[in-house]
Design an enzyme around this catalytic site. Structure first.
Site, PDB file in Angstrom:
ATOM      1  N   LYS A 163       0.834  -1.201   0.000  1.00 24.43           N
ATOM      2  CA  LYS A 163       0.000   0.000   0.000  1.00 24.43           C
ATOM      3  C   LYS A 163       0.872   1.256   0.000  1.00 24.43           C
ATOM      4  CE  LYS A 163      -2.345   0.810   3.843  1.00 24.43           C
ATOM      5  NZ  LYS A 163      -2.131   2.122   4.504  1.00 24.43           N
TER       6      LYS A 163
ATOM      7  N   ARG B 297       2.495   6.017  -3.222  1.00 25.16           N
ATOM      8  CA  ARG B 297       3.535   6.915  -3.725  1.00 25.16           C
ATOM      9  C   ARG B 297       3.613   6.842  -5.247  1.00 25.16           C
ATOM     10  NH1 ARG B 297       4.405   5.725   1.292  1.00 25.16           N
ATOM     11  NH2 ARG B 297       5.711   7.035   2.670  1.00 25.16           N
TER      12      ARG B 297
ATOM     13  N   ARG C 251      -7.758  13.522  12.989  1.00 24.40           N
ATOM     14  CA  ARG C 251      -6.330  13.285  12.769  1.00 24.40           C
ATOM     15  C   ARG C 251      -5.661  14.563  12.251  1.00 24.40           C
ATOM     16  NH1 ARG C 251      -5.534   7.602   9.719  1.00 24.40           N
ATOM     17  NH2 ARG C 251      -3.387   7.995  10.335  1.00 24.40           N
TER      18      ARG C 251
ATOM     19  N   SER D 133       6.010  10.974   9.097  1.00 23.70           N
ATOM     20  CA  SER D 133       6.851  11.064   7.901  1.00 23.70           C
ATOM     21  C   SER D 133       6.016  11.318   6.651  1.00 23.70           C
ATOM     22  CB  SER D 133       7.652   9.765   7.724  1.00 23.70           C
ATOM     23  OG  SER D 133       6.784   8.669   7.466  1.00 23.70           O
TER      24      SER D 133
ATOM     25  N   ASP E  45       4.099   0.491  12.044  1.00 22.35           N
ATOM     26  CA  ASP E  45       2.984  -0.364  11.653  1.00 22.35           C
ATOM     27  C   ASP E  45       3.178  -1.824  12.060  1.00 22.35           C
ATOM     28  OD1 ASP E  45       1.495   1.703  10.647  1.00 22.35           O
ATOM     29  OD2 ASP E  45       2.057   1.365   8.557  1.00 22.35           O
TER      30      ASP E  45
ATOM     31  N   LYS F 184      -3.184   7.348  14.770  1.00 26.06           N
ATOM     32  CA  LYS F 184      -3.442   6.487  13.606  1.00 26.06           C
ATOM     33  C   LYS F 184      -4.954   6.297  13.411  1.00 26.06           C
ATOM     34  CE  LYS F 184       0.892   5.350  12.500  1.00 26.06           C
ATOM     35  NZ  LYS F 184       1.490   5.447  11.163  1.00 26.06           N
TER      36      LYS F 184
END
Length: 422
Positions: free
Chosen positions: A25, A30, A112, A160, A305, A332
């Site tokens: 994913k 990206r 979030r 990030s 993760d 998250k």
């Protein structure tokens, strides 16, 4: 699956054969942004089937051909639901894409934070307004801004994805980008992944100390081939650790992966799982009946993760370990720390916080007559706790469909490996 509760058991506790994992994913999302900015130069192969990637695909198509409006003239509504990466990447992408956009998501997405990224983009010249609460989605974006300056400073220890979102659009900016990372950098492998994938598409960068510079430049004609998902592989490592016998082949995973979650191979040596890279993939085996842990402490700063998977597996094996690098878990899909504490408590295990260190206490562990796991709208909660069926006989998972977000075939693959699902 359709059901709201899934019962899971594995009579033989034996895992054998191949498990074909979906594309990463992280790489897929990206690749899609790089492709969208390439002017037709970049093709993508082995795209993830994860819901997050499907959502991003749909959003990019919508922004390329605006249709749905919110009532204001020519304002395109882009609703990404619970897809966090899509929210971050699209905030930057839409900021440089001509048009007016209303970027929104699920109720959890509205909780979030996005302010650090919005501040960086507005510093560069973007026109972004908060539609509801300052610092959080939804956003009103007037795309195609006139860049005011190339340099921007961004905190490195929050997410990030903020940094990656900026780097992905950098080469398309008229003045390029000079990104200064402020303070400690979390999840460095994800940033490296972004830069490596840009390099595959011909986008050069210079990274010296805390500054990354990307000049304005075109992409080259190339095909980005997405590696299978190491995050998905991590659940099979946990299952191998808890199984009586395990010899599994995971096709097309690489030893020189761009993904930080490839760290699971090293982490799981201390849980009795061996890894051998073979031609065409990786083989994992249950290697020890009483595995030993090389270290009493694990740092998830570069692979957050993996935290749920490893912590739950350690709890099932009765390993009293300490963990650091969990600070990003609070923001998250859910507050993953609180969710872990709640669910581990259902079989007597405590996850205690001491500053930035978390300690797993398994002395009170017991086998409940019925173990029902809540998933908190978080795909990783469902998949991290599913392997407990190998340790506790039967586990019930509430809202099992959450796995669609990153690993739609998860339950199907478990069935193929002998899990009984009802």
């Amino acid at each position: 699956m359709g059901s709201q509760v899934l019962r899971l058991s594995h009579p033989s506790k034996t895992l054998l054969g191949a498990v074909p994992l979906t594309g990463s994913k992280s790489e897929s999302n990206r690749a899609l942004i790089i492709q969208a900015l390439s002017g037709g130069n970049v093709a993508v192969e082995n795209l993830s089937s994860a819901a997050d990637t499907v959502t991003l695909c749909r959003a990019l198509a919508l922004s390329a051909a605006p249709g749905e409006t919110s009532g204001e003239a020519h304002e395109t509504v882009v609703d990404i639901g619970p897809a966090g990466t899509a929210m971050r990447f699209l905030t930057a992408y839409l900021a440089i894409t001509n048009g007016r956009y209303f970027l929104t998501g699920s109720e959890r997405m509205k909780q979030r934070p996005i302010g650090i990224l919005v501040d960086a983009l507005t510093t560069l010249g973007a026109d972004i307004q908060y539609a509801e609460r300052v610092g959080y989605p939804p956003l009103v974006i007037r795309g195609g801004f006139e860049q005011q300056r190339p340099a921007v400073k961004v905190q490195g220890n929050v997410s990030s994805q903020y940094l990656s979102a900026l780097l992905l659009i950098a080469a398309a900016l008229p003045k390029g980008l000079e990104l200064q990372i402020d303070g400690e950098l979390t999840s460095r492998p994800y940033l490296t992944m972004t830069l490596d994938m840009l390099a595959e598409a011909g986008i050069e960068h210079h990274w010296v100390d805390d500054v990354i510079v990307i000049k304005p430049q075109p992409t080259k004609a190339t095909t980005l081939t997405v590696e299978p998902d190491w995050s998905a592989a991590s659940y099979w490592y946990a299952m191998a650790a808890l199984a009586k016998t395990a010899d599994l082949f995971l096709p097309n995973l690489k030893s020189n992966s761009l993904q930080g979650d490839a760290a699971i191979a090293n982490i799981m040596t201390g849980f009795g799982v061996g890894t051998v890279f073979e031609s065409g993939g990786v083989r994992i085996r249950h290697t020890a009946s009483s595995p030993t842990q090389d270290s009493s402490s694990l740092d998830f700063r570069e692979c957050p993760d993996l935290a749920q998977t490893v912590i739950v597996c350690a709890a099932a094996l009765g390993k009293d370990l300490s963990f650091t690098g969990l600070h990003t878990l609070r923001i998250k899909e859910t507050d993953r720390i609180a969710a872990l504490q709640n669910e581990l408590g259902k079989f007597g295990v405590a996850l205690e916080q001491d500053g930035e260190v978390y300690h797993l206490r398994t002395a009170g562990r017991y086998q409940p007559s019925r173990l029902v796991i809540d998933t908190y709208e978080d795909h990783r909660m469902a998949m991290a706790f599913a392997p407990l069926a190998l340790a506790f006989g039967q586990v019930e998972i509430n809202d099992p469909d959450v796995v669609e977000k990153s690993y739609p075939d998860f339950w199907k693959h478990l069935k193929q490996q002998g899990f009984v699902i009802s």
